[in-house]
Design an enzyme around this catalytic site. Structure first.
Site, PDB file in Angstrom:
ATOM      1  N   GLU A  71      67.356  32.499  -9.451  1.00 27.93           N
ATOM      2  CA  GLU A  71      67.365  32.502  -8.001  1.00 27.93           C
ATOM      3  C   GLU A  71      67.815  33.866  -7.495  1.00 27.93           C
ATOM      4  OE1 GLU A  71      69.986  29.238  -7.114  1.00 27.93           O
ATOM      5  OE2 GLU A  71      71.769  30.498  -7.144  1.00 27.93           O
TER       6      GLU A  71
ATOM      7  N   HIS B  79      84.032  33.972 -12.116  1.00 31.57           N
ATOM      8  CA  HIS B  79      83.426  32.829 -11.419  1.00 31.57           C
ATOM      9  C   HIS B  79      84.346  31.606 -11.374  1.00 31.57           C
ATOM     10  CE1 HIS B  79      79.630  35.009 -11.304  1.00 31.57           C
ATOM     11  NE2 HIS B  79      79.756  35.248 -12.586  1.00 31.57           N
TER      12      HIS B  79
ATOM     13  N   ARG C 259      83.476  14.841  -8.361  1.00 32.01           N
ATOM     14  CA  ARG C 259      84.836  14.508  -8.806  1.00 32.01           C
ATOM     15  C   ARG C 259      85.835  15.046  -7.802  1.00 32.01           C
ATOM     16  NH1 ARG C 259      86.357  19.592 -10.050  1.00 32.01           N
ATOM     17  NH2 ARG C 259      84.844  20.950 -11.088  1.00 32.01           N
TER      18      ARG C 259
END
Length: 491
Positions: free
Chosen positions: A199, A234, A291
């Site tokens: 992407e 990240h 979650r």
């Protein structure tokens, strides 16, 4: 549901148990050899040993966890986060044994656990998505063709990925073959699935996520946003709520988009929809985490809603007892993750014994932890020790309170990321709100932290000298020039 088993360890296990206790629900802890004396084991009403120290032989062993729940007659299993929390096979196994999984249905976990499947699910809901392909690839020739169409820079991402694994930024065509090979290899090693997709890489993005709650009666509400742009590799390290840059209009649009994502997979429970926000404040759907999030406390503090309590109530088929109109943002909350890592040595893990462990206390300070003084940090699990959270009437107050709390949090025996958290909170880019996910890359180096240490030591020495000179008479400290105390031993 009178008894639940918590299929986790450390601070999140304790955090879930405290809410369960408040609700009058008994708790069952599970533990490995390394956690035999851990606080979560002692806090629970019952505890069951499930295996050796490695997580593959304990906290990731589905059969042993379900067996422990059946043995103790627990009616529910709460997975916390990490380990089996986003494992559709585990959720199905729990249900097949007549136990309630305190979380979403296996279908939602399965769909949202695969980034490509998630994109396909939300495609018809008119939700903005980052330009790219919606199918996995392994052929470099195909990747080259697609990359030229999208335009560089691009981002290669593992379809089944998370936590930055199997992710590579590619700035130009010549880098593509090597980065593609690395991404596939890393994805296979981490997830057993080498599928990747491509992407457009959004430069200078902010990472904004929306908390949602959905019950079994068709009600889905959002609890506003969390800003999670301070990251390294990240991985989020500092989070806050609300974001310093969202306007009410953008907040409303993102909240509505998050609700649509939840509807797209028939979601039930607490979940988080993640977005990227570009420099022009356009937002794009990234993924959904099925979650409880590590950073959930900041949402609890600004809304007054206990998310674990809501998870349990939803699992008991109760309706959400509030509407979207009842929810509002009050104050500001900030969270710093405290890892057993050395920020002066590329954040490498720091194992050892907690020789000193003194918690910060006071109004507006919350600490979710699972360790005590004298404990050894096990090498088998994630190195996060605690979540330090502060709450103030506004962002400035929350930041200043965090700096104070960090200074009062005394940990010796290991290195931690507390100094890095202080560095972030004192940095102009953070305090001004003008930062993005590249904060660490742009502003942080170990040398800068060394300089900060040196400045603090110099200031402390000057203050100490000033106090000494002011109070030496009061303290009756002998003056070397006038004292008759011998400087040398006389024969």
């Amino acid at each position: 549901m009178e008894k639940i088993l918590i299929a986790n360890r450390g601070e999140i296990a304790l955090r879930i148990m405290r809410t369960a206790q408040k609700m009058g629900i008994k708790t069952v802890a599970v533990y490995s050899d390394a956690d035999r004396e851990a606080p979560h084991v002692r806090f629970a009403d019952e505890a069951v040993h499930i295996g050796n120290s490695p997580s593959t032989e304990s906290y990731l062993n589905m059969d042993k966890i379900v067996e422990a729940a059946l043995k103790t007659k627990a009616q529910g299993i709460h997975p916390g986060y990490g380990f089996l929390s986003e494992n559709a096979v585990f959720a199905q196994l729990v249900a097949d044994n007549g136990i309630t999984f305190v979380g979403p249905k296996p279908h939602a976990i399965r769909v949202m656990g695969d980034k490509l499947a998630a994109k396909e699910a939300v495609k018809g809901y008119n939700i903005p998505m980052v330009p790219g392909i919606e199918e996995s690839i392994t052929e470099i020739s195909v990747a080259q063709k697609i990359s030229k169409q999208i335009g560089f820079p691009i981002l290669i991402k593992a379809s089944a990925g998370g936590g930055g694994k199997g992710m590579r930024v590619v700035q130009q065509l010549s880098e593509l073959p090597d980065q593609m090979e690395r991404a596939i290899s890393e994805a296979e090693a981490a997830f057993g699935n080498g599928a990747v997709f491509i992407e457009k890489y959004i430069e200078s993005p902010r990472h904004i996520e929306i908390q949602v709650l959905a019950d079994t009666h068709g009600n889905i509400f959002h609890l506003f946003e969390r800003e999670c742009s301070i990251q390294r590799r990240h991985q989020k390290v500092v989070e806050e709520a609300p974001s310093a840059v969202l306007t009410p209009k953008i907040r409303d649009a993102m909240g509505k988009a998050a609700i649509k994502v939840a509807k797209a997979c028939d979601y039930v429970g607490a979940g988080t929809v993640e977005f990227l926000l570009d420099s022009d404040k356009n937002f794009y759907f990234l993924e959904m985490n099925t979650r409880l999030q590590v950073e959930h406390p900041v949402t609890e503090l600004i809304t007054g809603i206990d998310l674990v309590e809501q998870q349990i109530k939803i699992a008991r088929n109760e309706k959400l007892a509030f509407s979207q109109q009842d929810l509002s943002i009050k104050g500001h909350a900030l969270e710093v993750r405290v890892y057993a890592e050395d920020p002066l040595d590329n954040f490498l893990p720091s194992m050892g014994n907690l020789e000193t462990y003194k918690r910060p206390k006071g109004k507006g300070i919350r600490l979710d932890d699972g360790f005590e003084e004298g404990m050894t940090i096990p090498m088998y699990y994630d190195p996060m020790l605690a979540k330090l959270i502060t709450y103030g009437q506004d962002r400035d107050e929350a930041i200043q309170l965090m700096i104070q709390a960090i200074s009062e949090y005394k940990i010796k025996g290991i290195s931690t990321t507390l100094p890095f958290g202080k560095f972030v909170c004192e940095h102009k880019a953070f305090t001004s709100g003008e930062f993005d996910t590249h904060f660490v890359k742009k502003y942080y180096t170990p040398e800068l932290l060394h300089q900060q240490y040196a400045q603090e030591r110099e200031i402390a020495a000057m203050v100490g000298l000033k106090l000494f000179l002011e109070h030496k008479d009061i303290l009756k400290v002998p003056d070397r020039e006038n004292s008759n105390w011998p400087l040398k031993r006389t024969k």
